[in-house]
Design a protein around this motif. Structure first.
Motif, PDB file in Angstrom:
ATOM      1  N   VAL A  71       2.959  -5.451  -7.527  1.00 33.99           N
ATOM      2  CA  VAL A  71       4.244  -5.343  -8.230  1.00 33.99           C
ATOM      3  C   VAL A  71       4.709  -6.727  -8.640  1.00 33.99           C
ATOM      4  O   VAL A  71       4.847  -7.628  -7.793  1.00 33.99           O
ATOM      5  CB  VAL A  71       5.306  -4.665  -7.346  1.00 33.99           C
ATOM      6  CG1 VAL A  71       6.608  -4.490  -8.124  1.00 33.99           C
ATOM      7  CG2 VAL A  71       4.803  -3.320  -6.837  1.00 33.99           C
TER       8      VAL A  71
ATOM      9  N   GLN B 182      -0.734  -1.336  -4.580  1.00 29.71           N
ATOM     10  CA  GLN B 182       0.107  -1.639  -5.733  1.00 29.71           C
ATOM     11  C   GLN B 182       0.415  -3.127  -5.774  1.00 29.71           C
ATOM     12  O   GLN B 182       0.815  -3.713  -4.765  1.00 29.71           O
ATOM     13  CB  GLN B 182       1.414  -0.847  -5.675  1.00 29.71           C
ATOM     14  CG  GLN B 182       1.228   0.659  -5.754  1.00 29.71           C
ATOM     15  CD  GLN B 182       2.542   1.405  -5.660  1.00 29.71           C
ATOM     16  OE1 GLN B 182       3.603   0.802  -5.485  1.00 29.71           O
ATOM     17  NE2 GLN B 182       2.477   2.728  -5.772  1.00 29.71           N
TER      18      GLN B 182
ATOM     19  N   THR C 127       3.627  -2.807 -12.558  1.00 29.09           N
ATOM     20  CA  THR C 127       2.950  -2.383 -11.335  1.00 29.09           C
ATOM     21  C   THR C 127       1.504  -2.031 -11.651  1.00 29.09           C
ATOM     22  O   THR C 127       1.242  -1.184 -12.499  1.00 29.09           O
ATOM     23  CB  THR C 127       3.647  -1.168 -10.705  1.00 29.09           C
ATOM     24  OG1 THR C 127       5.021  -1.474 -10.478  1.00 29.09           O
ATOM     25  CG2 THR C 127       2.984  -0.795  -9.381  1.00 29.09           C
TER      26      THR C 127
ATOM     27  N   GLN D 197       0.841  -1.194   0.000  1.00 32.00           N
ATOM     28  CA  GLN D 197       0.000   0.000   0.000  1.00 32.00           C
ATOM     29  C   GLN D 197       0.872   1.238   0.000  1.00 32.00           C
ATOM     30  O   GLN D 197       1.849   1.333   0.741  1.00 32.00           O
ATOM     31  CB  GLN D 197      -0.924   0.018   1.229  1.00 32.00           C
ATOM     32  CG  GLN D 197      -1.869   1.236   1.238  1.00 32.00           C
ATOM     33  CD  GLN D 197      -2.908   1.153   2.327  1.00 32.00           C
ATOM     34  OE1 GLN D 197      -3.102   0.094   2.912  1.00 32.00           O
ATOM     35  NE2 GLN D 197      -3.575   2.243   2.603  1.00 32.00           N
ATOM     36  N   ARG D 198       0.537   2.188  -0.874  1.00 27.83           N
ATOM     37  CA  ARG D 198       1.210   3.472  -0.949  1.00 27.83           C
ATOM     38  C   ARG D 198       0.148   4.552  -0.875  1.00 27.83           C
ATOM     39  O   ARG D 198      -0.607   4.759  -1.832  1.00 27.83           O
ATOM     40  CB  ARG D 198       2.014   3.590  -2.239  1.00 27.83           C
ATOM     41  CG  ARG D 198       3.207   2.653  -2.323  1.00 27.83           C
ATOM     42  CD  ARG D 198       4.287   3.000  -1.295  1.00 27.83           C
ATOM     43  NE  ARG D 198       5.481   2.202  -1.462  1.00 27.83           N
ATOM     44  CZ  ARG D 198       5.693   1.048  -0.872  1.00 27.83           C
ATOM     45  NH1 ARG D 198       4.762   0.570  -0.046  1.00 27.83           N
ATOM     46  NH2 ARG D 198       6.814   0.358  -1.060  1.00 27.83           N
TER      47      ARG D 198
ATOM     48  N   SER E 242      -6.181   4.636 -11.813  1.00 26.60           N
ATOM     49  CA  SER E 242      -5.686   3.266 -11.706  1.00 26.60           C
ATOM     50  C   SER E 242      -5.170   2.806 -13.063  1.00 26.60           C
ATOM     51  O   SER E 242      -5.420   3.416 -14.087  1.00 26.60           O
ATOM     52  CB  SER E 242      -6.806   2.338 -11.223  1.00 26.60           C
ATOM     53  OG  SER E 242      -7.311   2.765  -9.969  1.00 26.60           O
TER      54      SER E 242
ATOM     55  N   HIS F  75      -1.687  -0.245 -10.317  1.00 21.27           N
ATOM     56  CA  HIS F  75      -2.112   0.741  -9.322  1.00 21.27           C
ATOM     57  C   HIS F  75      -3.630   0.670  -9.165  1.00 21.27           C
ATOM     58  O   HIS F  75      -4.370   0.809 -10.137  1.00 21.27           O
ATOM     59  CB  HIS F  75      -1.693   2.150  -9.765  1.00 21.27           C
ATOM     60  CG  HIS F  75      -0.217   2.333  -9.860  1.00 21.27           C
ATOM     61  ND1 HIS F  75       0.536   2.962  -8.900  1.00 21.27           N
ATOM     62  CD2 HIS F  75       0.667   1.941 -10.821  1.00 21.27           C
ATOM     63  CE1 HIS F  75       1.807   2.976  -9.255  1.00 21.27           C
ATOM     64  NE2 HIS F  75       1.914   2.366 -10.426  1.00 21.27           N
TER      65      HIS F  75
ATOM     66  N   ASN G  80      -5.592  -3.479 -17.921  1.00 21.78           N
ATOM     67  CA  ASN G  80      -5.533  -2.023 -17.733  1.00 21.78           C
ATOM     68  C   ASN G  80      -6.911  -1.389 -17.851  1.00 21.78           C
ATOM     69  O   ASN G  80      -7.302  -0.533 -17.038  1.00 21.78           O
ATOM     70  CB  ASN G  80      -4.582  -1.426 -18.769  1.00 21.78           C
ATOM     71  CG  ASN G  80      -4.296   0.037 -18.513  1.00 21.78           C
ATOM     72  OD1 ASN G  80      -3.728   0.424 -17.503  1.00 21.78           O
ATOM     73  ND2 ASN G  80      -4.706   0.876 -19.451  1.00 21.78           N
TER      74      ASN G  80
ATOM     75  N   GLU H 195      -3.569   4.056  -2.341  1.00 28.93           N
ATOM     76  CA  GLU H 195      -3.677   3.069  -3.412  1.00 28.93           C
ATOM     77  C   GLU H 195      -2.954   1.790  -3.020  1.00 28.93           C
ATOM     78  O   GLU H 195      -2.030   1.802  -2.199  1.00 28.93           O
ATOM     79  CB  GLU H 195      -3.106   3.616  -4.722  1.00 28.93           C
ATOM     80  CG  GLU H 195      -1.598   3.758  -4.733  1.00 28.93           C
ATOM     81  CD  GLU H 195      -1.072   4.125  -6.111  1.00 28.93           C
ATOM     82  OE1 GLU H 195      -1.867   4.532  -6.965  1.00 28.93           O
ATOM     83  OE2 GLU H 195       0.152   3.985  -6.313  1.00 28.93           O
TER      84      GLU H 195
ATOM     85  N   GLN I 256      -6.633   2.456  -7.066  1.00 30.67           N
ATOM     86  CA  GLN I 256      -7.033   3.541  -6.186  1.00 30.67           C
ATOM     87  C   GLN I 256      -8.127   3.057  -5.237  1.00 30.67           C
ATOM     88  O   GLN I 256      -9.113   2.451  -5.653  1.00 30.67           O
ATOM     89  CB  GLN I 256      -7.550   4.718  -7.019  1.00 30.67           C
ATOM     90  CG  GLN I 256      -6.484   5.395  -7.858  1.00 30.67           C
ATOM     91  CD  GLN I 256      -5.435   6.088  -7.014  1.00 30.67           C
ATOM     92  OE1 GLN I 256      -5.763   6.765  -6.049  1.00 30.67           O
ATOM     93  NE2 GLN I 256      -4.170   5.910  -7.380  1.00 30.67           N
TER      94      GLN I 256
ATOM     95  N   ARG J 282       1.634   0.312 -14.947  1.00 23.70           N
ATOM     96  CA  ARG J 282       2.847   1.078 -15.215  1.00 23.70           C
ATOM     97  C   ARG J 282       4.001   0.084 -15.377  1.00 23.70           C
ATOM     98  O   ARG J 282       3.978  -1.008 -14.797  1.00 23.70           O
ATOM     99  CB  ARG J 282       3.163   2.049 -14.074  1.00 23.70           C
ATOM    100  CG  ARG J 282       2.052   3.035 -13.759  1.00 23.70           C
ATOM    101  CD  ARG J 282       1.847   4.046 -14.891  1.00 23.70           C
ATOM    102  NE  ARG J 282       0.809   5.015 -14.528  1.00 23.70           N
ATOM    103  CZ  ARG J 282      -0.476   4.855 -14.754  1.00 23.70           C
ATOM    104  NH1 ARG J 282      -0.892   3.736 -15.343  1.00 23.70           N
ATOM    105  NH2 ARG J 282      -1.347   5.784 -14.410  1.00 23.70           N
TER     106      ARG J 282
END
Length: 567
Positions: free
Chosen positions: A493, A491, A557, A485-486, A542, A559, A531, A489, A561, A545
């Motif tokens: 990975v 993530q 990654t 979590q960042r 979201s 993402h 995506n 959001e 939200q 990446r």
């Protein structure tokens, strides 16, 4: 008396409102005029800069072609070969040089002809039909671009190396003539409307795209332009035909100005007409308004208040509210329209909800249908080959393969959890590790075990890491999955030590998955699907990446939200 005073004040307010409206419209009209002119100028600058960049590339391409043939060994040793080879071999060398020159001309959209002249014996090779080019090459004594009779030529000379260079040292000259059509086509890219025109100013000569250029503007350009190759010069010009802005860009390599001019007054005519119509309309509205005020004053506010109340109910989500017709005959039609609108909105929301559910179900079914049959074939072949030699491997493969397909085939379109999604990825990685050398690491914090997520998001990314990453690099064998979590959001990975991607390949991949339409080929459709589903479900912020990693492979990654309640 009280009612009359209230009416009078309302009339004063109405008049003040009209005056404020007039003032605001006048101010907005002035701003619109300035904004329109600024946008036109910026648009013209962008197009001029674009056309100039193409011109620079054309010039660079031609210069490079000239230098290429100047240092070409066949051209450089042509004089020597004529002395040591027989006539047949000499002619074959000459034909080979000519064929290569023709190939260069055919593959270039800007070069009209490519020519070589040997001053030592007057030998001449050309790809064009210009009778004057040979004389121009005979007279050439320096290297660079020249403007001759309105045409652009590039001369590249080769001389015997001596401490001091003299024209008599030149062995041969390579000359390139640019296509006039290629230059005039660029002028069409530099204009943005029928009220614009463009031309080249080459010394005192003009090169146009066939349209008539106003002589007064040409004289103004000759008087005003400056040799500045860094910026686009802009100046205004006023004449009896209208108001213009003129832009010019200098190309120092060919000593040429590319000039565009646009008549601004043509674009302001609609605004002036709108202003006249507006003022006329305001006067009519003022007269009609006075009549309406006196006629409907008693019922107006009551009906507006009722309508405002109903709109507030609709805004709060009460789409079942209606206005009873017959309350006010003057507003009956408006009330019927309101009732019809609310009915349509209610029906639209119902249809939208149904369509959303159907779309999600269809997307999910499509994902389930994309299960790679080659994965199943390879797994079954492994079971067959290991059946006698390694029963334990067969047992593991069968167990995880069964779990993998049971998960895929029994899923519905509802949300699953991070834990179940990563369990599916683990089954897949175990199956792949039985078939090949593969090390994997999965890190999922306990707090995310039961966190909901839409299904089949992680699996396509893992398959992509193995099929397009690890299998594309000798010795690659590592895959790592981390959920973290960042801020607001989550993530996901996924790293691999596969062949990886450079920045240009990553940029192309991003453009492919951000496109509104799925890729035509099968490659990349899995990531595009992931995506698009992330953006549709969790918002535009979201998505996927990509970046290189320390292993030399690629990091993907996802993402996601989170809403405030989920954080």
């Amino acid at each position: 008396m009280f009612k009359w005073m209230t009416m009078k004040r309302f009339i004063y307010f109405f008049v003040l409102f009209l005056l404020l409206t007039l003032s605001l419209f006048y101010w907005l009209n002035a701003i619109s005029s300035r904004t329109l002119e600024d946008n036109l100028i910026q648009s013209s600058m962008n197009q001029l800069d674009y056309a100039d960049s193409i011109l620079d590339s054309v010039v660079a391409e031609s210069s490079q072609a000239g230098m290429q043939y100047t240092v070409d060994n066949r051209v450089r040793l042509y004089d020597h070969d004529k002395k040591v080879l027989d006539n047949y071999d000499v002619q074959m060398n000459k034909n080979d040089i000519h064929d290569r020159m023709m190939e260069s001309v055919l593959f270039s959209q800007s070069i009209d002809s490519l020519n070589i002249y040997w001053k030592t014996d007057g030998d001449f090779i050309t790809t064009g039909h210009d009778s004057n080019i040979e004389k121009l090459l005979m007279d050439a004594t320096s290297q660079g671009w020249q403007v001759i009779d309105g045409g652009l030529y590039y001369f590249s000379v080769s001389s015997i190396m001596k401490p001091s260079f003299k024209p008599s040292d030149i062995q041969y000259v390579v000359g390139i003539k640019l296509k006039t059509q290629a230059l005039t086509d660029l002028l069409n890219k530099a204009v943005n409307s029928k009220s614009s025109n463009a031309f080249y100013l080459i010394g005192e000569n003009l090169l146009t795209n066939g349209t008539t250029v106003e002589a007064s503007i040409v004289e103004e350009v000759k008087r005003t332009v400056e040799a500045n190759n860094q910026t686009i010069m802009k100046f205004d010009y006023h004449s009896k035909n209208g108001d213009y802005y003129i832009l010019s860009k200098y190309s120092p390599e060919i000593d040429t100005y590319m000039v565009t001019y646009t008549r601004v007054s043509d674009f302001l005519v609609p605004l002036n007409r709108t202003r006249q119509v507006f003022f006329t309309g305001i006067a009519i509205i003022f007269l009609i308004g006075l009549v309406v005020i006196f006629t409907f004053y008693r019922n107006f506010y009551r009906s507006v208040y009722l309508l405002d109340k109903k709109f507030s109910q609709v805004e709060q989500g009460n789409y079942g509210t209606r206005i009873r017709e017959g309350v006010n005959k003057e507003f009956d039609r408006l009330f019927r329209s309101f009732n019809h609108m609310v009915t349509q909105i209610q029906s639209l929301f119902s249809s939208l909800k149904l369509e959303t559910e159907l779309r999600k179900t269809a997307e999910f079914k499509q994902l389930q249908a994309q299960i790679n049959p080659h994965f199943l074939y390879n797994s079954l072949f492994f079971i067959m080959s290991a059946a006698r030699t390694s029963p334990d491997s067969v047992e593991q493969m069968s167990k995880h393969l069964a779990e993998y397909y049971r998960y895929n085939t029994k899923l519905d379109s509802r949300e699953v959890t991070f834990g179940s999604e990563l369990e599916l990825a683990k089954h897949y990685l175990i199956i792949m590790s039985l078939c090949k050398e593969l090390e994997y690491d999965i890190q999922l914090p306990e707090t995310f075990e039961t966190l909901p997520i839409i299904p089949l998001i992680i699996q396509p990314m893992v398959e992509n890491a193995i099929q397009h990453g690890i299998e594309g690099r000798q010795g690659a064998h590592q895959v790592a999955i981390e959920v973290r979590q960042r801020e607001e959001e989550v993530q996901i990975v996924i790293r691999d030590d596969g062949k990886g991607m450079n920045s240009e390949e990553i940029e192309r991949l991003l453009r492919r998955i951000e496109s509104e339409h799925a890729p035509a080929e099968s490659r990349g459709i899995g990531l595009w699907n992931v995506n698009q589903r992330l953006k549709n479900e969790y918002g535009k912020a979201s998505g996927l990446r990509f970046s290189p990693n320390d292993w030399g492979g690629l990091t993907v990654t996802a993402h996601i939200q989170l809403t405030q309640s989920e954080v």
